[in-house]
Design a protein around this motif. Structure first.
Motif, mmCIF file in Angstrom:
data_model
loop_
_atom_site.group_PDB
_atom_site.id
_atom_site.type_symbol
_atom_site.label_atom_id
_atom_site.label_comp_id
_atom_site.label_asym_id
_atom_site.label_seq_id
_atom_site.Cartn_x
_atom_site.Cartn_y
_atom_site.Cartn_z
ATOM 1 N N ALA A 279 0.827 -1.211 0.000
ATOM 2 C CA ALA A 279 0.000 0.000 0.000
ATOM 3 C C ALA A 279 0.860 1.259 0.000
ATOM 4 N N LYS A 281 3.470 1.732 -1.699
ATOM 5 C CA LYS A 281 3.810 2.032 -3.092
ATOM 6 C C LYS A 281 2.701 2.825 -3.774
ATOM 7 N N LYS A 282 1.465 2.544 -3.393
ATOM 8 C CA LYS A 282 0.330 3.212 -4.030
ATOM 9 C C LYS A 282 0.257 4.699 -3.695
ATOM 10 N N TYR A 338 -3.990 7.318 3.093
ATOM 11 C CA TYR A 338 -4.392 6.130 2.337
ATOM 12 C C TYR A 338 -5.778 5.731 2.827
#
Length: 391
Positions: A279, A281-282, A338
């Motif tokens: 996550a 990386k997102k 996030y």
């Protein structure tokens, strides 16, 4: 993720490995050894689950990430980095006076430590916190129980230096002086808990082995020790002696434990582990750090866990989860949103490990009424930056 010594030929100047230990005298390590020996005679307590806020004050936590003690232990470069790391931690502790410290993994570089029990270096790493009487907890990173890697220069004409290993009667030396077999997670955490009354670290459930540091702590109201203000969860993200993952079994443990202690999601929750999930990386920012992300360095790509096995899916479904904090990437210190929570890096604290960026530590400040979670980074030169409200 460790670095390389800039002084590869310094091995020739060492006639005995014990010179390494003498170098630690600059930070009073002999006094530390005396403390360790004295503590063995103290009635040891069972590590509690509860931390309590002080009346009228926020609860402040310092995160020490990627210290990498014991790196290049056979050279004169390695011990100097450990001394420098102690200076960074001392600066942060004296400037911030936190109520609690979290060691966020890669406390030691075990793959560079040629002695039977790497707890010697673990003890050095926690010494600034212990000396100030501040309680702490720790989790494991990918280098903490990595097997010893033989240095190529040991196979040069000079050969292996004479290794004068710790005496077997010392509490941290183990039964063998030098074995090169490394020290497993279970032994490292056992030694920390056994010898330190201020440690809140735990082994975690045995059925999650080889994952060790899976546990939670409750931060309670200053008025009522039974009234939780926030739950802190610690998870072992692997590496070293097992794959770099938070397993589905660990995710299930979190699901069950969080449902048990916080079924109505009323109490905020904060999560800690070492290696970032995919996550990260997102949400990773491109070319610098831009809003809504907050931070100061974005110098490398996210080095994520090998697989996603359910933990992030659980976290995003719990509105009580406010933030996740990781280490591992020394060149990243950002926080990015996030879904409905925040994904944050700490700041590379230790002088061991790769990277030449200035060292520091992420600070968390928790207030009770109304609840808030605020964070900033305190640098080794005393400066503060990257303040962000995470709740």
């Amino acid at each position: 993720m460790m670095g390389r010594s800039p002084n590869r030929l310094s091995i020739l100047s060492f006639t005995c490995f014990s010179l390494l230990f003498r170098s630690i005298l600059t930070v009073g390590f002999d006094h530390l050894v005396d403390q360790l020996e004295d503590q063995e005679t103290v009635a040891l307590r069972t590590t509690p689950d509860n931390l309590q806020m002080r009346q009228g004050s926020p609860f402040k936590i310092a995160l020490f990430a990627d210290l990498h003690f014991g790196e290049n232990a056979w050279t004169n470069w390695g011990p100097r980095q450990d001394v420098n790391s102690i200076k960074v931690m001392s600066t942060v502790l004296d400037e911030e006076t936190p109520d609690f410290v979290i060691y966020l993994g890669d406390v030691i570089t075990a793959n560079n430590i040629p002695i039977a029990n790497a707890s010697l270096y673990w003890d050095q790493a926690i010494s600034p916190t212990r000396a100030r009487g501040i309680p702490w907890a720790s989790i494991f990173g990918n280098h903490d129980d990595a097997p010893f890697v033989w240095p190529m220069e040991w196979f040069s004409a000079a050969g292996i230096p004479q290794l004068c290993c710790p005496a077997v009667n010392l509490s941290y030396s183990g039964k063998e002086g030098c074995s090169f077999k490394g020290t497993q997670r279970v032994e490292l955490i056992k030694n920390e808990i056994k010898l330190n009354l201020l440690s809140y670290s735990k082994n975690g459930p045995k059925d999650l082995w080889p994952s060790i540091s899976n546990y939670f702590l409750q931060v309670s109201s200053s008025d009522d020790p039974k009234s939780p203000v926030v739950f802190l969860y610690f998870l072992d993200s692997g590496g070293g002696s097992y794959p770099e993952v938070i397993s589905s079994a660990q995710a299930e443990w979190f699901r069950q434990k969080s449902q048990e202690i916080n079924p109505d999601l009323r109490v905020p929750e904060v999560i800690f582990w070492h290696i970032p999930t995919k996550a990260y990386k997102k949400v990773a920012p491109w070319f610098g750090i831009h809003k809504p992300c907050v931070g100061s360095i974005n110098k490398e790509s996210v080095a994520a866990q090998e697989a996603e096995m359910g933990i992030m899916e659980l976290l995003v479904k719990r509105p009580s989860v406010k933030a996740v904090f990781v280490g591992h990437n020394h060149g990243l210190d950002w926080c990015c949103p996030y879904r409905k929570l925040w994904l944050c890096y700490a700041r590379h604290t230790g002088y061991g490990g790769y990277g030449s960026w200035p060292r520091g530590a992420r600070i968390l400040e928790i207030t009770q009424q109304p609840f808030s979670l605020r964070s900033w980074i305190r640098m080794e030169d005393g400066l503060v930056h990257s303040e962000v409200v995470l709740s």
